[in-house]
Design an enzyme around this catalytic site. Sequence first.
Site, PDB file in Angstrom:
ATOM      1  N   GLU A  50       0.806  -1.222   0.000  1.00  0.00           N
ATOM      2  CA  GLU A  50       0.000   0.000   0.000  1.00  0.00           C
ATOM      3  C   GLU A  50       0.836   1.268   0.000  1.00  0.00           C
ATOM      4  O   GLU A  50       0.407   2.311  -0.500  1.00  0.00           O
ATOM      5  CB  GLU A  50      -0.968   0.015   1.188  1.00  0.00           C
ATOM      6  CG  GLU A  50      -2.115  -0.982   1.066  1.00  0.00           C
ATOM      7  CD  GLU A  50      -1.767  -2.348   1.636  1.00  0.00           C
ATOM      8  OE1 GLU A  50      -0.581  -2.596   1.928  1.00  0.00           O
ATOM      9  OE2 GLU A  50      -2.699  -3.174   1.785  1.00  0.00           O
ATOM     10  N   PHE A 112     -11.753  -6.531  14.095  1.00  0.00           N
ATOM     11  CA  PHE A 112     -10.690  -7.047  13.230  1.00  0.00           C
ATOM     12  C   PHE A 112     -10.318  -5.984  12.189  1.00  0.00           C
ATOM     13  O   PHE A 112     -11.182  -5.422  11.536  1.00  0.00           O
ATOM     14  CB  PHE A 112     -11.158  -8.332  12.538  1.00  0.00           C
ATOM     15  CG  PHE A 112     -10.137  -8.893  11.587  1.00  0.00           C
ATOM     16  CD1 PHE A 112      -8.893  -9.317  12.052  1.00  0.00           C
ATOM     17  CD2 PHE A 112     -10.406  -8.962  10.229  1.00  0.00           C
ATOM     18  CE1 PHE A 112      -7.949  -9.820  11.168  1.00  0.00           C
ATOM     19  CE2 PHE A 112      -9.469  -9.464   9.347  1.00  0.00           C
ATOM     20  CZ  PHE A 112      -8.225  -9.885   9.811  1.00  0.00           C
ATOM     21  N   GLN A 113      -9.051  -5.726  12.058  1.00  0.00           N
ATOM     22  CA  GLN A 113      -8.509  -4.732  11.116  1.00  0.00           C
ATOM     23  C   GLN A 113      -9.094  -3.343  11.314  1.00  0.00           C
ATOM     24  O   GLN A 113      -9.296  -2.591  10.359  1.00  0.00           O
ATOM     25  CB  GLN A 113      -8.675  -5.208   9.666  1.00  0.00           C
ATOM     26  CG  GLN A 113      -7.842  -6.463   9.412  1.00  0.00           C
ATOM     27  CD  GLN A 113      -7.685  -6.808   7.949  1.00  0.00           C
ATOM     28  OE1 GLN A 113      -8.565  -6.555   7.139  1.00  0.00           O
ATOM     29  NE2 GLN A 113      -6.540  -7.408   7.621  1.00  0.00           N
ATOM     30  N   LYS A 162     -17.426  -0.216   5.886  1.00  0.00           N
ATOM     31  CA  LYS A 162     -17.906  -1.226   4.945  1.00  0.00           C
ATOM     32  C   LYS A 162     -19.419  -1.153   4.728  1.00  0.00           C
ATOM     33  O   LYS A 162     -19.895  -1.304   3.607  1.00  0.00           O
ATOM     34  CB  LYS A 162     -17.513  -2.616   5.450  1.00  0.00           C
ATOM     35  CG  LYS A 162     -17.782  -3.705   4.435  1.00  0.00           C
ATOM     36  CD  LYS A 162     -17.110  -5.019   4.785  1.00  0.00           C
ATOM     37  CE  LYS A 162     -17.366  -6.032   3.657  1.00  0.00           C
ATOM     38  NZ  LYS A 162     -16.708  -7.318   3.932  1.00  0.00           N
ATOM     39  N   MET A 479      24.621   8.464   1.895  1.00  0.00           N
ATOM     40  CA  MET A 479      24.471   9.774   2.534  1.00  0.00           C
ATOM     41  C   MET A 479      24.749   9.674   4.033  1.00  0.00           C
ATOM     42  O   MET A 479      25.310  10.585   4.636  1.00  0.00           O
ATOM     43  CB  MET A 479      23.064  10.327   2.270  1.00  0.00           C
ATOM     44  CG  MET A 479      22.900  11.770   2.689  1.00  0.00           C
ATOM     45  SD  MET A 479      24.112  12.864   1.910  1.00  0.00           S
ATOM     46  CE  MET A 479      23.209  13.440   0.476  1.00  0.00           C
TER      47      MET A 479
HETATM   48  C1  LIG Z   1      12.620   5.546   4.934  1.00  0.00           C
HETATM   49  C2  LIG Z   1      13.920   6.178   5.254  1.00  0.00           C
HETATM   50  N1  LIG Z   1      14.727   5.643   6.202  1.00  0.00           N
HETATM   51  C3  LIG Z   1      15.920   6.211   6.486  1.00  0.00           C
HETATM   52  C4  LIG Z   1      16.323   7.346   5.839  1.00  0.00           C
HETATM   53  C5  LIG Z   1      17.663   7.985   6.176  1.00  0.00           C
HETATM   54  N2  LIG Z   1      18.566   7.930   5.011  1.00  0.00           N
HETATM   55  C6  LIG Z   1      18.739   9.004   4.204  1.00  0.00           C
HETATM   56  S1  LIG Z   1      19.744   8.665   2.911  1.00  0.00           S
HETATM   57  C7  LIG Z   1      20.001   7.081   3.441  1.00  0.00           C
HETATM   58  C8  LIG Z   1      20.885   6.148   2.670  1.00  0.00           C
HETATM   59  C9  LIG Z   1      20.375   5.841   1.322  1.00  0.00           C
HETATM   60  O1  LIG Z   1      21.200   4.846   0.759  1.00  0.00           O
HETATM   61  P1  LIG Z   1      21.122   4.529  -0.783  1.00  0.00           P
HETATM   62  O2  LIG Z   1      19.720   4.359  -1.205  1.00  0.00           O
HETATM   63  O3  LIG Z   1      22.052   3.425  -1.106  1.00  0.00           O
HETATM   64  O4  LIG Z   1      21.599   5.895  -1.438  1.00  0.00           O
HETATM   65  P2  LIG Z   1      23.066   6.556  -1.463  1.00  0.00           P
HETATM   66  O5  LIG Z   1      23.062   7.627  -0.440  1.00  0.00           O
HETATM   67  O6  LIG Z   1      24.061   5.493  -1.198  1.00  0.00           O
HETATM   68  O7  LIG Z   1      23.153   7.114  -2.843  1.00  0.00           O
HETATM   69  C10 LIG Z   1      19.292   6.852   4.615  1.00  0.00           C
HETATM   70  C11 LIG Z   1      19.332   5.588   5.362  1.00  0.00           C
HETATM   71  C12 LIG Z   1      15.437   7.888   4.890  1.00  0.00           C
HETATM   72  N3  LIG Z   1      15.702   9.022   4.237  1.00  0.00           N
HETATM   73  N4  LIG Z   1      14.268   7.287   4.600  1.00  0.00           N
END
Ligand SMILES: Cc1ncc(C[n+]2csc(CCOP(=O)(O)OP(=O)(O)O)c2C)c(N)n1
Lengths: 571, 163
Positions: A50, A112-113, A162, A479
């Site tokens: 979803e 439920f749900q 529902k 990042m």
């Molecule tokens: C749902 C979610 N969880 C955690 C983060 C924190 N976060 C920001 S960038 C990142 C790393 C992303 O890694 P990747 O997709 O490999 O991209 P890269 O930075 O290596 O290009 C994280 C964990 C986020 N933005 N969104």
Amino acid sequence: MLLTGAEIVVQCLQRENVKYVFGYPGGAVLHIYDAFFQQDEIRHVLVRHEQAAVHAADGYARASGEVGVALVTSGPGATNAVTGIATAYCDSIPVVILSGQVPTAMIGQDAFQEVDTVGITRPCVKHNFLVKDVAELADTLKKAFHIARTGRPGPVLVDIPKDVSAAKCEFRYPETVSMRSYNPVVKGHQGQIRKAVKALREAKRPILYAGGGVILADAADELTALARRVGAPVTTTLMALGAYPASDRQFLGMPGMHGTYEANLALHHADVVLSVGARFDDRVIGSPEHFASEPRTIIHIDIDPSSISKRVKADLPIVGDVRHVLADFLRILDEEGVTAPSEALAPWWERIEQWRARRCLAYEQPAEGPIKPQYVIETLWKVTKGDAIVTSDVGQHQMWAAQYYRFDHPRRWLNSGGLGTMGVGLPYAMGARFARPDAPVVCVTGEASIQMCIQELSTCKQFRLPLKIVNLNNGYLGMVRQWQQLFHGGRYSESYMDSLPDFAALARAYGHVGIRVDRPADLQPALERAFSEHANELVFLDVRIDPRENVYPMIQGGKGLTEMILSADDL
Amino acid sequence: MRHLISVLIENESGALSRVAGLFSARGYNIESLTVAPTEDPSLSRMTIITNGSDETVEQITKQLNKLIETVKVVDLSEAPHLERELMLLKVRATGKDREEMKRMADIFRARIVDVTDTTYVIELTGNQGKLDAFIQAIDPALILETVRSGVCGIGRGERVLRV
Ligand SMILES: Cc1ncc(C[n+]2csc(CCOP(=O)(O)OP(=O)(O)O)c2C)c(N)n1
Ligand SMILES: [Mg+2]
């Protein structure tokens, strides 16, 4: 005509010209799915989670400018949708989410749900409704679409028990909506606008600072016309890339945390800042105090009064739809006979060109590798002739895509700017492809982000979506690793992901084309094949990039616009 | 600075939680909040007492206005206005305290609305300061319970808040 609630839902969606509904069935929405089964005007896109339903509807809205629609069941269906809803909310995207709910008589009994969907989503929707009586369903849906698309747009959720979707009533779809409590302003205050035009004309160092509002209001043409007319430099935020042609000389790139040297310095040193549908958020102005240390006049156009003077005080607030307000600017300039930029800006441009001469985005691609991510995006730009719809996930790859793919048109760059939601890239690309079935759609992602909605590869197969996925695979939560390197003494706590799948093989397992790219020389041919030989297939390019590459320029959170780190040498 | 904000809002289930949620989500403080339907039963009127800098209060009014169900918002404390709060106090009233309590109620123009052999319920209206002063003035050992309605506010003279 006596219709069931479920039939009314379908009728209303048809009246709203909805072409696609992204959804996932379950007990509480069975009547609605039954009604969908018995019509063929609206196409239902069955996602695999979803969260992706809402992201896809959101991506559809971003690419098309129309309201996106998602449909989920009660309980876990609704909670799974929450990330998608919050993502759309943070970027002001018009989406209508229909959720099933347990029958009215069972609400509050821990059925439920059952979850309190209206309560859970309240802080991350523009508005939401619980429909308790089928007689109110058509009116409520009409309002939901109206609220989602007008004013500052945003997601609106309609929770439908529902029994309401089963009950029958006379169907009549209201032609218009009138709400005494909701009448968003469209036209700006003319006196304020005249003052703003005067300030802009008298400015010695003006800058146009455009945000996502320009895209949402479809005001890119007006913005471009105004910029050309007054000759001011333009910086567009992450949310507004494409609102002004990036290949134009007046464009300085984006401002903020990973903005360009010239955009940040010009924004800081301008004497008049015309903020158009932007909000000085913390990723642009990390330190309002530092920003305030330089005197300047701030003109702030926004449809949402609460965005004005929230972080940075505006001298000339203008509440209104940015397209109308910019049109007023242009009309006043016409009246005043201003047809060409003033010569007086020459010294300002000289300074800007000096900043630009730093070439803050320059990089080198060694012939033998490793592959530089910047090179991947530039090559992608070349191969797609700058004409693709590009979606991204969140991380370094997102910033590289924003910096190196030069967007010349609005609604070509889809990303989660406000919430920064990893996982949006693939469902955004799906939504975009439904919105623009002829456009090349590319998802630039990272090996971590893509795994947050990777199940949607299955949806792509079912609907034959020939997306191109460019996975900038650095083996790291890049990042996060960058921040740990720069600000946490190189202690790489949990930012390395072991045991990554073989993405090319995984793509093939889903029935798509998977290609792994390790050497710089192989990149362009692989991309070209993706768009020629495999034009009608989804191609997953797993590109192994330099795992140590960082995004520059960078401004540390909370620092001023002049406190940029331009490269590792600045550390 | 203390501000008194009046809100006309659609009388719909959920409207109150939207307002309360707004204050908690954005870290604004609520000192008191009262709400009840107006002469038009489809509309509710809220009175909110809050504290904050001018910038914060400006944001609060903008955010309140932004709620879809909000019809009107005014900061009543910007101009002359009246504030009233109702308090009910149950006190121990035996022996000599009985007479003394009656005397204090008279001084404050409060009314005794329930009487038993051992207790009084005293009703007092006024601004917050007056209610506080009454509590200060009586022997705290005699107070059994207090309940206050929160503040209602209205503008003076021709200053009218309506649709
Ligand atoms: C749902 C979610 N969880 C955690 C983060 C924190 N976060 C920001 S960038 C990142 C790393 C992303 O890694 P990747 O997709 O490999 O991209 P890269 O930075 O290596 O290009 C994280 C964990 C986020 N933005 N969104
Ligand atoms: Mg990565």
